[in-house]
Design a protein around this motif. Sequence first.
Motif, PDB file in Angstrom:
ATOM      1  N   TYR A   1       1.752  -4.093  10.303  1.00 46.41           N
ATOM      2  CA  TYR A   1       1.187  -2.898  10.787  1.00 46.41           C
ATOM      3  C   TYR A   1      -0.079  -2.562   9.988  1.00 46.41           C
ATOM      4  O   TYR A   1      -0.908  -1.637  10.259  1.00 46.41           O
ATOM      5  CB  TYR A   1       2.053  -1.753  10.594  1.00 46.41           C
ATOM      6  N   LYS A   2      -0.461  -3.329   8.882  1.00 46.53           N
ATOM      7  CA  LYS A   2      -1.749  -3.312   8.145  1.00 46.53           C
ATOM      8  C   LYS A   2      -2.725  -3.429   8.940  1.00 46.53           C
ATOM      9  O   LYS A   2      -3.004  -4.514   9.722  1.00 46.53           O
ATOM     10  CB  LYS A   2      -1.621  -4.031   7.060  1.00 46.53           C
ATOM     11  N   GLY A   3      -3.818  -2.257   8.849  1.00 44.15           N
ATOM     12  CA  GLY A   3      -4.932  -2.515   9.886  1.00 44.15           C
ATOM     13  C   GLY A   3      -4.843  -1.883  11.119  1.00 44.15           C
ATOM     14  O   GLY A   3      -5.741  -1.678  11.823  1.00 44.15           O
ATOM     15  N   ILE A   4      -3.531  -1.487  11.192  1.00 38.26           N
ATOM     16  CA  ILE A   4      -3.399  -0.887  12.778  1.00 38.26           C
ATOM     17  C   ILE A   4      -3.009   0.726  12.370  1.00 38.26           C
ATOM     18  O   ILE A   4      -3.276   1.516  13.074  1.00 38.26           O
ATOM     19  CB  ILE A   4      -2.166  -1.459  13.446  1.00 38.26           C
ATOM     20  N   PHE A   5      -1.965   0.871  11.556  1.00 40.51           N
ATOM     21  CA  PHE A   5      -1.757   2.048  10.896  1.00 40.51           C
ATOM     22  C   PHE A   5      -2.230   2.193   9.232  1.00 40.51           C
ATOM     23  O   PHE A   5      -2.266   1.132   8.910  1.00 40.51           O
ATOM     24  CB  PHE A   5      -0.369   2.617  11.189  1.00 40.51           C
ATOM     25  N   SER A   6      -2.676   3.268   9.051  1.00 39.70           N
ATOM     26  CA  SER A   6      -3.063   3.510   7.641  1.00 39.70           C
ATOM     27  C   SER A   6      -2.106   4.769   6.720  1.00 39.70           C
ATOM     28  O   SER A   6      -1.423   5.153   7.467  1.00 39.70           O
ATOM     29  CB  SER A   6      -4.306   4.277   7.549  1.00 39.70           C
ATOM     30  N   VAL A   7      -1.956   4.348   5.641  1.00 43.19           N
ATOM     31  CA  VAL A   7      -1.218   5.214   4.759  1.00 43.19           C
ATOM     32  C   VAL A   7      -1.954   6.737   5.043  1.00 43.19           C
ATOM     33  O   VAL A   7      -3.106   6.840   4.933  1.00 43.19           O
ATOM     34  CB  VAL A   7      -1.166   4.897   3.231  1.00 43.19           C
ATOM     35  N   GLY A   8      -0.726   7.698   5.360  1.00 43.49           N
ATOM     36  CA  GLY A   8      -1.270   8.990   5.632  1.00 43.49           C
ATOM     37  C   GLY A   8      -1.607   9.327   7.157  1.00 43.49           C
ATOM     38  O   GLY A   8      -1.387  10.568   7.413  1.00 43.49           O
ATOM     39  N   ASP A   9      -1.518   8.392   7.861  1.00 44.55           N
ATOM     40  CA  ASP A   9      -1.341   8.614   9.544  1.00 44.55           C
ATOM     41  C   ASP A   9      -0.198   9.412   9.864  1.00 44.55           C
ATOM     42  O   ASP A   9       0.904   9.338   9.257  1.00 44.55           O
ATOM     43  CB  ASP A   9      -1.455   7.257  10.256  1.00 44.55           C
TER      44      ASP A   9
ATOM     45  N   GLU B   1       0.785  -0.991   0.097  1.00 38.72           N
ATOM     46  CA  GLU B   1       0.042   0.123  -0.021  1.00 38.72           C
ATOM     47  C   GLU B   1       0.908   1.218   0.137  1.00 38.72           C
ATOM     48  O   GLU B   1       1.850   1.155   0.586  1.00 38.72           O
ATOM     49  CB  GLU B   1      -0.921  -0.112   1.192  1.00 38.72           C
ATOM     50  N   GLY B   2       0.384   2.219  -0.488  1.00 37.04           N
ATOM     51  CA  GLY B   2       1.165   3.660  -0.526  1.00 37.04           C
ATOM     52  C   GLY B   2       2.458   3.492  -1.463  1.00 37.04           C
ATOM     53  O   GLY B   2       2.620   2.584  -2.459  1.00 37.04           O
ATOM     54  N   GLU B   3       3.449   4.330  -1.094  1.00 37.11           N
ATOM     55  CA  GLU B   3       4.632   4.247  -2.008  1.00 37.11           C
ATOM     56  C   GLU B   3       5.888   4.104  -1.081  1.00 37.11           C
ATOM     57  O   GLU B   3       5.632   3.997   0.366  1.00 37.11           O
ATOM     58  CB  GLU B   3       4.767   5.579  -2.796  1.00 37.11           C
ATOM     59  N   GLY B   4       7.066   3.714  -1.602  1.00 36.70           N
ATOM     60  CA  GLY B   4       8.302   3.510  -0.951  1.00 36.70           C
ATOM     61  C   GLY B   4       8.996   4.874  -0.697  1.00 36.70           C
ATOM     62  O   GLY B   4       8.555   6.107  -1.112  1.00 36.70           O
TER      63      GLY B   4
END
Length: 452
Positions: free
Chosen positions: A200-208, A174-177
């Motif tokens: 960490y997927k489902g705990i933090f999200s891209v953009g947090d 998800e997101g970018e590197g």
Amino acid sequence: MGKIRFMVEEFFRSFRKNLSKDFLLMVIFSICFVMVVLLGSYYLDLGERYSDSAQYYDENGIWYASGIEILEDRNEFINNLDTIQGCQNVMAYYEKVRNMEKHPLMSVMTAQTMLMKESVVAEKFGDKSYRRFLNDNRDSFMARFGDEDCSVLEMKSAQFDFRAYQLFGLKTEEGEGFTEANTTLECGSDAIPVILGNEYKGIFSVGDMVDICMAGTENVYPCKVVGILEGRTQIPEFGYYAQDMVLLDNYIIFPYGIFIQQSTPAKLEEIKKYAFLDMVALENSAVQVSDEKEFNELVLAYQDMGIEFDLPPICLYESSVGLNLLRKESAFSVRVMLILTIVLFCFVFYSLFVLFYDKIQSGRRTYGIYLMNGCSVGMILLPCLLETVVILLPALLVCRWVFINVGMDTNIQAIMRAGYCVVGISFLLSTVFLVFLMKGVNTEYLIRRKDS
């Protein structure tokens, strides 16, 4: 037995007679010997590098560990972080080193610990356990977190610069590197990018957004999650010998090499923590070279850059002892030392030859009597050669002690092999000179003449 006793007595007689001269030659030759080996290592490279201590291999060459010397040099870097200009020097130095055309630096650290507030972690994880995300499953503890004291947790983390991220081919689900764009900030207060492991997927999200503090410092970095790694992502654990694989599923991937476009920050704190990050990147860096010539040229290039920015040059840990010890000296200074060493070396040999010439000339009547009574030339030469050994031997011991105690991982076998060669050549020249003096000696003429 009588011959041996004669030669031993002759050696002690001669040594006592020239005790002060012999002792002075021991001291001068020891100093000269250390400098010859040191400068020989600087110019010739005594084979300090081993294939099993190189960090990483590929078709383009070998990656070697580079960094900052732990004590004095690191303190000098840290002292530069007390002013905005000093911080800018450190950051400019890092930028130039890591963007060298032929040998760009790569920085990676897979055992770096980052701190997060326990309250933030507990809120994000909710009912889920976060023990496996902690460094060594350590419990929370009170620590300084920026301007406040609070309960923190040590989170597993690895640090990469953009080049290391590319080299290992890390990919996000998800997101970018890491990119050149997201690791470039307009000002020091902007958030920096971080990538999280797949768990960490489902705990933090891209953009947090989350604040992260580097363990052992009070540097708090405002961070923005830009990506989630693919599952089962692994990289080799860099070290001098270790090549174990590290699974990054429960790691925070923190960036090195943050570039700040703002040239004149309003506050020292806005830039200091990023200059410190660049210093840590230099401490955990590696560089690729294809052959020994490139290796030595790179050491000299780092030397020039250190002089340019008035900072200690970063070192290649497996460079020869000469390159390492003299890496802060200019090429001109090294050439001056080389000239002085050659002059000193010639003076030592001249003094040694004069000593034995005077010894033989002053004792020519005694040697004539020895020869007339059946003593061979060899029996006269051996005590002189033994005295030469006594003069030369301390140089080997001093050299070994110096290079064992210089505080670096030195290939002492290579150093001592060079030492044996220098001492062997010195002994051989002394032998040839003594044989030349005694060759064709006229015993009757020696007996008839009086000692001068």
